[in-house]
Each structure stands twice: as structure tokens, then as C-alpha cells.
Design a protein around this motif. Sequence first.
Motif, PDB file in Angstrom:
ATOM      1  N   SER A 159       0.949  -1.313   0.062  1.00 44.28           N
ATOM      2  CA  SER A 159       0.053  -0.062   0.025  1.00 44.28           C
ATOM      3  C   SER A 159       1.044   1.345   0.000  1.00 44.28           C
ATOM      4  O   SER A 159       2.268   1.011   0.495  1.00 44.28           O
ATOM      5  N   GLY A 160       0.297   2.421  -0.326  1.00 46.57           N
ATOM      6  CA  GLY A 160       1.216   3.565  -0.486  1.00 46.57           C
ATOM      7  C   GLY A 160       0.117   4.554  -0.583  1.00 46.57           C
ATOM      8  O   GLY A 160      -1.096   4.738  -0.725  1.00 46.57           O
ATOM      9  N   GLU A 161       0.713   5.946  -1.039  1.00 45.47           N
ATOM     10  CA  GLU A 161       0.141   7.298  -1.320  1.00 45.47           C
ATOM     11  C   GLU A 161       0.791   7.905  -2.435  1.00 45.47           C
ATOM     12  O   GLU A 161       1.931   8.024  -2.500  1.00 45.47           O
ATOM     13  N   THR A 162      -0.102   8.410  -3.744  1.00 42.81           N
ATOM     14  CA  THR A 162       0.671   9.345  -4.527  1.00 42.81           C
ATOM     15  C   THR A 162       1.444  10.430  -3.947  1.00 42.81           C
ATOM     16  O   THR A 162       1.030  11.086  -2.985  1.00 42.81           O
ATOM     17  N   ASP A 163       2.427  10.906  -4.591  1.00 43.42           N
ATOM     18  CA  ASP A 163       3.081  11.973  -4.327  1.00 43.42           C
ATOM     19  C   ASP A 163       2.355  13.260  -4.963  1.00 43.42           C
ATOM     20  O   ASP A 163       1.258  13.274  -5.385  1.00 43.42           O
ATOM     21  N   SER A 164       3.116  14.602  -4.726  1.00 42.54           N
ATOM     22  CA  SER A 164       2.466  15.665  -5.126  1.00 42.54           C
ATOM     23  C   SER A 164       2.365  15.634  -6.809  1.00 42.54           C
ATOM     24  O   SER A 164       1.649  16.724  -7.232  1.00 42.54           O
ATOM     25  N   ASP A 165       3.090  14.923  -7.444  1.00 45.30           N
ATOM     26  CA  ASP A 165       2.819  14.725  -8.903  1.00 45.30           C
ATOM     27  C   ASP A 165       1.550  13.606  -9.292  1.00 45.30           C
ATOM     28  O   ASP A 165       1.409  13.262 -10.561  1.00 45.30           O
ATOM     29  N   GLY A 166       0.985  13.027  -8.319  1.00 47.10           N
ATOM     30  CA  GLY A 166       0.232  12.030  -8.721  1.00 47.10           C
ATOM     31  C   GLY A 166       0.703  10.619  -8.744  1.00 47.10           C
ATOM     32  O   GLY A 166       0.121   9.677  -9.419  1.00 47.10           O
ATOM     33  N   ARG A 167       1.899  10.414  -8.659  1.00 43.70           N
ATOM     34  CA  ARG A 167       2.626   9.142  -9.050  1.00 43.70           C
ATOM     35  C   ARG A 167       3.072   8.318  -7.796  1.00 43.70           C
ATOM     36  O   ARG A 167       3.117   8.995  -6.684  1.00 43.70           O
ATOM     37  N   LEU A 168       3.087   7.178  -7.832  1.00 44.36           N
ATOM     38  CA  LEU A 168       3.440   6.140  -6.954  1.00 44.36           C
ATOM     39  C   LEU A 168       4.353   4.947  -7.372  1.00 44.36           C
ATOM     40  O   LEU A 168       3.967   4.301  -8.145  1.00 44.36           O
ATOM     41  N   ALA A 169       5.792   5.408  -7.213  1.00 39.96           N
ATOM     42  CA  ALA A 169       6.603   4.626  -8.027  1.00 39.96           C
ATOM     43  C   ALA A 169       7.244   3.767  -6.941  1.00 39.96           C
ATOM     44  O   ALA A 169       7.987   2.596  -7.349  1.00 39.96           O
ATOM     45  N   THR A 170       6.845   3.815  -5.510  1.00 42.25           N
ATOM     46  CA  THR A 170       7.503   2.997  -4.648  1.00 42.25           C
ATOM     47  C   THR A 170       6.617   2.017  -3.963  1.00 42.25           C
ATOM     48  O   THR A 170       6.723   1.236  -2.967  1.00 42.25           O
TER      49      THR A 170
END
Length: 115
Positions: A41-52
Motif C-alpha cells: 500500500s502507499g500514497e501518490t506524491d504531489s505529482d500523482g505518482r506512486l513509484a515505490t
Amino acid sequence: MLMSRCNITTHILDTSRGKPAARVKVKLEKEQAFTWETAASGETDSDGRLATLTPGGISPGHYRLSAAFGAWFARQGVDALYGSAIVDFFVLEGQEHLHLPLLISPYGWSTYRGS
């Protein structure tokens, strides 16, 4: 024999406003014996991406990616019909990377296999 590992990434864009959807909670689940178990699970960053989401990769199998974007619209003061999207997909042996972008709006969403 060493099984391949696949990395999963996503990018969530609000097409109604032309903005990335930041701070969207994302969950990856794997089907195991007719039940779904959380794999990451995770959360998108300020650019809307989740690479991790899957830094060590995942094994082949049946998965689903859930993105709870209803809170994104609520933070923007926008009423939305959908609270989340679930993308049901398969990771095949030999796949090294799957990019699963989501295009969202208050009254619809879509996905495609990105690069």
C-alpha cells in the motif's frame, strides 16, 4: 529456477481539472485461495505518482490495484459519484514492470497499460 519479479507503478490524473491527484491512498492485493490479501500500500506524491509501491517487485499472479480517489475530490470541494477504482489484472512470468495509470473525473475513471 529463479522466478521473475515485477514492479508496479501508477500515476493518477484528474482529467476534469488537468491536475495530478496527490495523496490518493493506493492498495495492491493478491488473490490467494479465493481471498484477497494485501501485498502493498502507499500514497501518490504531489505529482500523482506512486513509484515505490513494490520496491522489491512481486511474483506472477492475480492482483487488484485499488485507488481511493473520492477523498481527492472532497479536498477539492467537488462532489463525485465514485469513491474508488479497482483495477483487476494479471502479472505474468517474465514481466518486469507494469505501469497502471488512472484517469479520474467526478463521474468516471479509466485505465490503460502505460509504459
